[in-house]
Design an enzyme around this catalytic site. Structure first.
Site, PDB file in Angstrom:
ATOM      1  N   ASP A 291       3.178 -12.747  -8.535  1.00  0.00           N
ATOM      2  CA  ASP A 291       5.046 -12.372  -7.763  1.00  0.00           C
ATOM      3  C   ASP A 291       4.483 -12.774  -6.684  1.00  0.00           C
ATOM      4  OD1 ASP A 291       3.231 -10.504  -7.294  1.00  0.00           O
ATOM      5  OD2 ASP A 291       4.484  -9.108  -8.531  1.00  0.00           O
TER       6      ASP A 291
ATOM      7  N   HIS B 215       8.685  -0.549 -11.957  1.00  0.00           N
ATOM      8  CA  HIS B 215       8.729  -1.879 -12.439  1.00  0.00           C
ATOM      9  C   HIS B 215       7.261  -2.433 -12.568  1.00  0.00           C
ATOM     10  CE1 HIS B 215       8.103  -3.022  -7.763  1.00  0.00           C
ATOM     11  NE2 HIS B 215       6.789  -3.031  -8.011  1.00  0.00           N
TER      12      HIS B 215
ATOM     13  N   ASN C 210       9.097   2.707 -10.306  1.00  0.00           N
ATOM     14  CA  ASN C 210      10.713   2.779 -10.005  1.00  0.00           C
ATOM     15  C   ASN C 210      10.316   2.390 -11.572  1.00  0.00           C
ATOM     16  OD1 ASN C 210       9.429  -0.035  -9.798  1.00  0.00           O
ATOM     17  ND2 ASN C 210      12.219  -0.121  -9.063  1.00  0.00           N
TER      18      ASN C 210
ATOM     19  N   GLU D 134      12.209  -5.643 -11.790  1.00  0.00           N
ATOM     20  CA  GLU D 134      12.973  -4.061 -11.422  1.00  0.00           C
ATOM     21  C   GLU D 134      14.049  -3.776 -12.416  1.00  0.00           C
ATOM     22  OE1 GLU D 134      11.946  -2.982  -8.996  1.00  0.00           O
ATOM     23  OE2 GLU D 134      11.898  -3.923  -7.205  1.00  0.00           O
TER      24      GLU D 134
HETATM   25  C1  F6R Z   1       2.538  -6.530  -7.682  1.00  0.00           C
HETATM   26  C2  F6R Z   1       2.980  -6.518  -8.068  1.00  0.00           C
HETATM   27  C3  F6R Z   1       3.344  -5.082  -8.417  1.00  0.00           C
HETATM   28  C4  F6R Z   1       2.713  -3.193  -7.667  1.00  0.00           C
HETATM   29  C5  F6R Z   1       3.537  -2.283  -7.306  1.00  0.00           C
HETATM   30  C6  F6R Z   1       2.558  -1.003  -7.301  1.00  0.00           C
HETATM   31  O1  F6R Z   1       1.481  -7.957  -7.505  1.00  0.00           O
HETATM   32  O2  F6R Z   1       3.620  -7.126  -9.587  1.00  0.00           O
HETATM   33  O3  F6R Z   1       3.874  -5.103  -9.367  1.00  0.00           O
HETATM   34  O4  F6R Z   1       2.255  -3.779  -8.613  1.00  0.00           O
HETATM   35  O5  F6R Z   1       4.319  -2.634  -6.993  1.00  0.00           O
HETATM   36  O6  F6R Z   1       1.853  -1.713  -5.791  1.00  0.00           O
HETATM   37  P1  F6R Z   1       1.018  -0.844  -5.426  1.00  0.00           P
HETATM   38  O7  F6R Z   1       0.281  -1.278  -6.293  1.00  0.00           O
HETATM   39  O8  F6R Z   1       0.650  -1.365  -3.947  1.00  0.00           O
HETATM   40  O9  F6R Z   1       1.443   0.513  -5.557  1.00  0.00           O
END
Ligand code: F6R
Length: 242
Positions: free
Chosen positions: A67, A139, A137, A144
């Site tokens: 992403d 995701h 959450n 989401e």
């Molecule tokens: C990032 C991504 C997100 C993160 C998630 C956790 O490329 O795809 O799904 O893996 O938001 O983020 P952190 O590791 O910062 O807690």
């Protein structure tokens, strides 16, 4: 589902790097799906160490990132383009032509860029190992919680919890982009293997809801229970509600 509960962030990072290394060593032109965020930083640091020691060669490795925020230039310190350079790409011998990250542009080229991104994954033969983190959450990528989920790469409105969680990387919550482009569930679920990493107490509810035996698009990571080769490497805190 192979669930590995380890002691702490260091152990999670080491085991994550071991699993990614094995994929690279098994297949010269391995196709990796890569995540950003704080979770995989330690894993990337260990992959760089292995490369420096001469234990890993990225020359023919192909990568697709999950992403990118919409509206942040690739050289913005909080963009995922920049994150990948800082944590991995600048330190290993990956060929830039083998690197793909979703577009950050919100103009009329966005839809076509998403289509091309998916085509490129297909032409590469699909993803051999998809690395994932998990949002508070539930995701994965920036898919989401919602009544339905999209299979293809697409534009998303970030959930309020995600904006809140990611505001720690910005000066203020207002600076966090509200939109992003994310790989859809299709390419992820088509990956040969999936590796999900999670650490910390704040991930415990999402981990519990995702791997409880129930599947719901309101907890996107729960869909991973339907994949045949998922390894979940989490520390004790993230596993505390299982
Ligand atoms: C990032 C991504 C997100 C993160 C998630 C956790 O490329 O795809 O799904 O893996 O938001 O983020 P952190 O590791 O910062 O807690």
């Amino acid at each position: 589902m192979d669930l590995q509960v380890v002691g702490d962030y260091r152990e999670m990072s080491e085991l994550g790097a071991k699993i990614v290394s094995e994929t690279i060593q098994e297949k010269k032109n391995a196709v990796l799906g890569l995540a950003t965020g704080s979770t995989p930083e330690g894993m990337y640091a260990r992959l760089v160490e292995k490369y420096r020691r001469g234990d890993l060669d990225f020359k023919s490795v192909v990568t697709f990132n999950l992403d990118e925020y919409v509206g942040l230039a690739p050289d913005h310190p909080q963009s995922y383009h920049y994150y990948m350079k800082r944590n991995l790409f600048d330190h290993v011998n990956l060929d830039p032509v083998n690197i793909s990250i979703p577009t950050s542009s919100s103009d009329e080229t966005l839809e076509e860029a998403c289509r091309q991104f998916d085509k490129k994954i297909e032409h590469a033969g699909g993803i051999d190992l998809q690395v994932l983190g998990i949002g508070v959450n539930g995701h994965i990528g920036f898919n989401e919680p919602a009544p339905y989920l999209k299979t293809a790469t697409h534009l998303v409105e970030l959930a309020e919890e995600t904006i809140e969680a990611n505001s720690r990387f910005f000066q203020s919550k207002e600076e966090v982009p509200r939109k992003a482009v994310t790989m859809g569930l299709g390419s992820m679920m088509a990956a040969d293997k999936i590796l999900l990493l999670a650490n910390g107490k704040n991930k415990a509810p999402a981990v519990r809801d995702s791997f409880s035996g129930l599947v719901s698009t309101e907890t996107p990571a729960s869909l991973l229970q339907l994949h045949r080769k998922v390894t979940i490497v989490i520390d004790r805190e993230a596993a505390s509600l299982l």
